[in-house]
Design a protein around this motif. Structure first.
Motif, PDB file in Angstrom:
ATOM      1  N   THR A  74     -31.627 131.470  91.362  1.00 41.48           N
ATOM      2  CA  THR A  74     -30.558 132.261  90.759  1.00 41.48           C
ATOM      3  C   THR A  74     -29.529 131.302  90.174  1.00 41.48           C
ATOM      4  OG1 THR A  74     -30.809 133.902  92.514  1.00 41.48           O
ATOM      5  CG2 THR A  74     -28.803 134.034  91.208  1.00 41.48           C
ATOM      6  N   GLU A  75     -29.288 131.420  88.863  1.00 39.70           N
ATOM      7  CA  GLU A  75     -28.283 130.554  88.242  1.00 39.70           C
ATOM      8  C   GLU A  75     -26.900 130.944  88.760  1.00 39.70           C
ATOM      9  OE1 GLU A  75     -26.470 129.317  83.892  1.00 39.70           O
ATOM     10  OE2 GLU A  75     -28.403 130.310  83.970  1.00 39.70           O
ATOM     11  N   VAL A  76     -26.150 129.956  89.237  1.00 35.43           N
ATOM     12  CA  VAL A  76     -24.828 130.263  89.776  1.00 35.43           C
ATOM     13  C   VAL A  76     -23.728 129.826  88.819  1.00 35.43           C
ATOM     14  CG1 VAL A  76     -25.518 130.098  92.195  1.00 35.43           C
ATOM     15  CG2 VAL A  76     -24.608 128.072  91.064  1.00 35.43           C
ATOM     16  N   GLU A  77     -22.580 130.464  88.994  1.00 33.05           N
ATOM     17  CA  GLU A  77     -21.382 130.016  88.289  1.00 33.05           C
ATOM     18  C   GLU A  77     -20.474 129.387  89.326  1.00 33.05           C
ATOM     19  OE1 GLU A  77     -17.723 131.323  85.352  1.00 33.05           O
ATOM     20  OE2 GLU A  77     -18.778 132.905  86.433  1.00 33.05           O
TER      21      GLU A  77
ATOM     22  N   GLU B 151     -24.596 124.939  99.466  1.00 29.86           N
ATOM     23  CA  GLU B 151     -24.437 126.322  98.995  1.00 29.86           C
ATOM     24  C   GLU B 151     -25.377 126.587  97.811  1.00 29.86           C
ATOM     25  OE1 GLU B 151     -22.979 130.185  99.195  1.00 29.86           O
ATOM     26  OE2 GLU B 151     -22.761 128.559 100.634  1.00 29.86           O
ATOM     27  N   MET B 152     -25.501 125.625  96.907  1.00 27.48           N
ATOM     28  CA  MET B 152     -26.366 125.814  95.735  1.00 27.48           C
ATOM     29  C   MET B 152     -27.836 125.935  96.143  1.00 27.48           C
ATOM     30  SD  MET B 152     -24.533 123.493  92.829  1.00 27.48           S
ATOM     31  CE  MET B 152     -25.550 124.114  91.492  1.00 27.48           C
ATOM     32  N   LYS B 153     -28.219 125.207  97.183  1.00 32.67           N
ATOM     33  CA  LYS B 153     -29.611 125.269  97.655  1.00 32.67           C
ATOM     34  C   LYS B 153     -29.957 126.677  98.146  1.00 32.67           C
ATOM     35  CE  LYS B 153     -30.131 120.379  98.665  1.00 32.67           C
ATOM     36  NZ  LYS B 153     -30.131 119.337  99.700  1.00 32.67           N
TER      37      LYS B 153
ATOM     38  N   TYR C 147     -31.681 126.148  94.200  1.00 38.19           N
ATOM     39  CA  TYR C 147     -31.579 124.851  93.534  1.00 38.19           C
ATOM     40  C   TYR C 147     -32.333 123.812  94.367  1.00 38.19           C
ATOM     41  CZ  TYR C 147     -28.198 126.584  90.174  1.00 38.19           C
ATOM     42  OH  TYR C 147     -27.596 127.276  89.157  1.00 38.19           O
ATOM     43  N   ARG C 148     -33.053 122.935  93.680  1.00 34.96           N
ATOM     44  CA  ARG C 148     -33.836 121.899  94.352  1.00 34.96           C
ATOM     45  C   ARG C 148     -33.281 120.525  93.968  1.00 34.96           C
ATOM     46  NH1 ARG C 148     -35.045 124.612  97.655  1.00 34.96           N
ATOM     47  NH2 ARG C 148     -36.645 126.190  97.705  1.00 34.96           N
ATOM     48  N   ALA C 149     -32.957 119.729  94.963  1.00 37.11           N
ATOM     49  CA  ALA C 149     -32.414 118.392  94.706  1.00 37.11           C
ATOM     50  C   ALA C 149     -33.492 117.489  94.130  1.00 37.11           C
ATOM     51  CB  ALA C 149     -31.869 117.808  95.991  1.00 37.11           C
TER      52      ALA C 149
ATOM     53  N   LYS D 142     -27.705 115.823  90.536  1.00 37.52           N
ATOM     54  CA  LYS D 142     -28.379 116.269  91.756  1.00 37.52           C
ATOM     55  C   LYS D 142     -29.463 117.313  91.455  1.00 37.52           C
ATOM     56  CE  LYS D 142     -28.496 116.634  96.363  1.00 37.52           C
ATOM     57  NZ  LYS D 142     -28.731 115.525  97.260  1.00 37.52           N
ATOM     58  N   PHE D 143     -29.181 118.204  90.514  1.00 31.19           N
ATOM     59  CA  PHE D 143     -30.118 119.288  90.183  1.00 31.19           C
ATOM     60  C   PHE D 143     -30.462 119.243  88.691  1.00 31.19           C
ATOM     61  CE2 PHE D 143     -27.320 120.933  93.646  1.00 31.19           C
ATOM     62  CZ  PHE D 143     -28.264 120.998  94.657  1.00 31.19           C
ATOM     63  N   PRO D 144     -31.170 118.191  88.246  1.00 36.56           N
ATOM     64  CA  PRO D 144     -31.466 118.063  86.813  1.00 36.56           C
ATOM     65  C   PRO D 144     -32.342 119.208  86.308  1.00 36.56           C
ATOM     66  CG  PRO D 144     -32.743 116.471  88.071  1.00 36.56           C
ATOM     67  CD  PRO D 144     -31.807 117.144  89.035  1.00 36.56           C
ATOM     68  N   LYS D 145     -32.128 119.595  85.055  1.00 37.52           N
ATOM     69  CA  LYS D 145     -32.905 120.654  84.392  1.00 37.52           C
ATOM     70  C   LYS D 145     -32.845 121.989  85.132  1.00 37.52           C
ATOM     71  CE  LYS D 145     -36.093 117.552  82.014  1.00 37.52           C
ATOM     72  NZ  LYS D 145     -35.836 116.224  82.515  1.00 37.52           N
ATOM     73  N   GLN D 146     -31.789 122.204  85.931  1.00 38.21           N
ATOM     74  CA  GLN D 146     -31.592 123.481  86.611  1.00 38.21           C
ATOM     75  C   GLN D 146     -30.251 124.007  86.147  1.00 38.21           C
ATOM     76  OE1 GLN D 146     -32.848 123.194  90.969  1.00 38.21           O
ATOM     77  NE2 GLN D 146     -33.012 121.085  90.293  1.00 38.21           N
ATOM     78  N   PRO D 147     -30.261 125.053  85.333  1.00 41.35           N
ATOM     79  CA  PRO D 147     -29.018 125.516  84.723  1.00 41.35           C
ATOM     80  C   PRO D 147     -28.008 126.069  85.743  1.00 41.35           C
ATOM     81  CG  PRO D 147     -30.789 127.066  84.278  1.00 41.35           C
ATOM     82  CD  PRO D 147     -31.399 125.902  84.995  1.00 41.35           C
ATOM     83  N   PHE D 148     -26.762 125.768  85.473  1.00 35.93           N
ATOM     84  CA  PHE D 148     -25.654 126.335  86.237  1.00 35.93           C
ATOM     85  C   PHE D 148     -24.491 126.415  85.282  1.00 35.93           C
ATOM     86  CE2 PHE D 148     -25.184 121.780  86.579  1.00 35.93           C
ATOM     87  CZ  PHE D 148     -23.814 121.563  86.472  1.00 35.93           C
ATOM     88  N   LYS D 149     -23.557 127.268  85.605  1.00 33.72           N
ATOM     89  CA  LYS D 149     -22.374 127.411  84.768  1.00 33.72           C
ATOM     90  C   LYS D 149     -21.202 126.890  85.585  1.00 33.72           C
ATOM     91  CE  LYS D 149     -20.560 131.419  82.870  1.00 33.72           C
ATOM     92  NZ  LYS D 149     -20.783 132.816  82.631  1.00 33.72           N
ATOM     93  N   ILE D 150     -20.334 126.121  84.964  1.00 32.16           N
ATOM     94  CA  ILE D 150     -19.146 125.653  85.674  1.00 32.16           C
ATOM     95  C   ILE D 150     -17.946 125.961  84.794  1.00 32.16           C
ATOM     96  CG2 ILE D 150     -19.450 123.271  84.854  1.00 32.16           C
ATOM     97  CD1 ILE D 150     -18.189 122.420  87.654  1.00 32.16           C
TER      98      ILE D 150
END
Length: 108
Positions: free
Chosen positions: A4-7, A99-101, A105-107, A40-48
């Motif tokens: 799940t993409e997080v913000e 929390e992201m894991k 999200y995979r490190a 830490k989480f390359p190629k895994q989209p997130f919004k900040i």
């Protein structure tokens, strides 16, 4: 586990919080956090997003939380993931990554 993409929302201000004198500014923390999460989480989209607590956006949810940061004298920057506070004052990467894991999200 499903992804799940997080913000990640960082609430802060130009001026340092009184208890955070020797810490980086909210903006510096935002930039550092964005870079650290991307590594830490390359190629895994997130919004900040960055929200200035004294000039919040028109988004009622973000404006309401910005008000809480001020009224409750929280140490900023305050970092939120899915409405959960995961960092205050000097956010810890370990807590944010954990929390992201939970959202898949995979490190690296």
């Amino acid at each position: 586990m499903e992804f799940t993409e997080v913000e990640i929302i960082l609430y802060g201000a130009e001026q340092l919080c009184p208890s955070c004198v020797n810490l980086p500014s909210s903006k510096e923390t935002y930039e550092w956090l964005e870079a650290a999460i991307s590594r830490k989480f390359p190629k895994q989209p997130f919004k900040i997003s960055y929200v200035d607590i004294y000039q919040p956006p028109n988004d009622p949810v973000k404006a309401e939380f910005a008000k809480r940061v001020i009224e409750e004298d929280m140490f900023y920057p305050v970092v939120l993931i899915k409405e959960k506070v995961v960092g205050e004052g000097n956010p810890r990467l370990k807590t944010i990554f954990a929390e992201m894991k939970k959202y898949g999200y995979r490190a690296k």
